[in-house]
Scaffold this active site. Structure first.
Site, PDB file in Angstrom:
ATOM      1  N   TYR A  58     -56.760  79.426 -46.782  1.00 16.99           N
ATOM      2  CA  TYR A  58     -56.380  78.751 -48.025  1.00 16.99           C
ATOM      3  C   TYR A  58     -57.479  77.753 -48.382  1.00 16.99           C
ATOM      4  CZ  TYR A  58     -51.682  80.634 -47.020  1.00 16.99           C
ATOM      5  OH  TYR A  58     -50.616  81.452 -46.737  1.00 16.99           O
ATOM      6  N   PRO A 204     -40.963  82.716 -51.472  1.00 19.51           N
ATOM      7  CA  PRO A 204     -39.504  82.572 -51.560  1.00 19.51           C
ATOM      8  C   PRO A 204     -39.007  82.497 -52.996  1.00 19.51           C
ATOM      9  CG  PRO A 204     -40.521  80.521 -50.814  1.00 19.51           C
ATOM     10  CD  PRO A 204     -41.591  81.552 -50.796  1.00 19.51           C
ATOM     11  N   LEU A 205     -39.913  82.087 -53.916  1.00 24.67           N
ATOM     12  CA  LEU A 205     -39.547  82.049 -55.337  1.00 24.67           C
ATOM     13  C   LEU A 205     -40.202  83.224 -56.074  1.00 24.67           C
ATOM     14  CD1 LEU A 205     -40.147  78.200 -55.860  1.00 24.67           C
ATOM     15  CD2 LEU A 205     -37.979  79.345 -55.324  1.00 24.67           C
ATOM     16  N   GLY A 206     -40.659  84.192 -55.298  1.00 20.76           N
ATOM     17  CA  GLY A 206     -41.362  85.327 -55.916  1.00 20.76           C
ATOM     18  C   GLY A 206     -42.568  84.839 -56.706  1.00 20.76           C
TER      19      GLY A 206
END
Ligand SMILES: NC(=O)c1ccc[n+]([C@@H]2O[C@H](COP(=O)([O-])OP(=O)(O)OC[C@H]3O[C@@H](n4cnc5c(N)ncnc54)[C@H](OP(=O)(O)O)[C@@H]3O)[C@@H](O)[C@H]2O)c1
Length: 274
Positions: A58, A204-206
């Site tokens: 990252y 998790p929130l797409g």
């Protein structure tokens, strides 16, 4: 106090923080406003988040540097999970490198940037099709024996790969994509439940996409919650081994996401979402 979850012998709050979004656009380079990124990371701690997920890829490297700059010396009980095994030759490329020598170098780099002597949870970011999976996992098992890793985790694996890895060393967690719109890792989630392994759903929130679903928006409206809170509450209700790591570069979104730990969906909502 938030409900908690165990990752092997570590106990953390059930909502973690995916730190990937605080570095530059496309997870490449430094953020436009470094001080703002530090504020997001520090606000997560103030809100009681004690599990941060990052990776050497990252930025690359920037995300781990930001975490150390903002949070070191780390508060007691903070678990920082990082990953190795992906290279970033350019912004759009995420190239696997699971060679043991690379993983050893990657781990040394993460230890230095995070200013740690041992990483609580070190995850193989993805299997490398060019390298025998057992060799990559074996490198992490060696580092664990050498005291540089407390627990080994996997990411982007199948049930067969999880089983194979478990023959080499104990596996504390699996991180695969999982959310209201993508349940392709359902079998891996079930295996984690059976084995008592923490499951960290990435996206998790797409990546924001699932929040646009009408069903989610309408449940959110009824519960006076937000779509993100419904998506996270659904994950938490889905399995006792679930440890969601929503990512954001926004303090209001972070506050909203952390508050989702207190949201209880009704049986009818769960049925409608299933
Ligand atoms: N292992 C892997 O291969 C892998 C792959 C991808 C990600 N990950 C990990 O998983 C973590 C989570 O993934 P992610 O951050 O990509 O996706 P995500 O958590 O599903 O979604 C993040 C996106 O949703 C937005 N968002 C967050 N909270 C929101 C809210 N309350 N309301 C509206 N929008 C909201 C964010 O934008 P704003 O910044 O504007 O809030 C961001 O664009 C990452 O940080 C990383 O640690 C792992």
């Amino acid at each position: 106090m938030q409900p908690q979850i165990k990752i092997a012998d570590l106990t953390v709050n059930r909502l973690g923080f995916g730190a990937m979004r605080v570095c530059g656009p496309q997870v490449w380079g430094p953020p436009r406003d470094r001080a703002a990124a530090h504020r997001v990371l520090r606000r997560a701690i103030e809100l009681g988040v004690d599990f941060f997920d990052t990776a050497d890829s990252y930025g690359p490297h920037v995300d781990e540097e930001l975490i150390a700059e903002a949070l070191h010396p780390y508060p007691k009980g903070l678990v920082i999970a990082t990953k190795g095994g992906l290279l970033r030759p350019r912004p759009a490329a995420w190239d696997p490198d699971g060679r043991p020598a690379h993983l050893q170098r990657a781990l040394e780099g993460s230890l230095k940037r995070l200013r740690l002597e041992r990483i609580d949870l070190y995850q193989l970011h993805a299997p490398d099709p060019k390298v025998p999976f057992a060799d990559s996992v074996g490198a992490l098992a060696d580092a664990q024996r050498a005291g540089k890793i407390r627990h080994v985790g996997l990411s982007n694996v199948s049930v067969a790969q999880l089983e194979q890895a478990r023959k080499i060393c104990p596996i504390a967690s699996v991180q695969n994509e999982y959310n209201l719109g993508d349940r392709s890792s359902e079998d891996v989630l079930k295996a984690c439940e059976r084995l008592g392994i923490a499951f960290l759903p990435w996206y998790p929130l797409g990546a924001g996409q699932v929040l646009r679903k009408e069903k989610i928006k309408s449940i959110a409206k009824t519960l006076k919650a937000t779509p993100a809170q419904v998506a996270l509450a659904w994950l938490l209700a889905k399995s006792p081994v679930m440890l969601p790591i929503p990512g954001t570069a926004s303090i209001p979104h972070l506050e909203e996401n952390v508050a989702a730990a207190a949201l209880e969906l009704r049986a009818a909502d769960l049925a409608a979402l299933d």
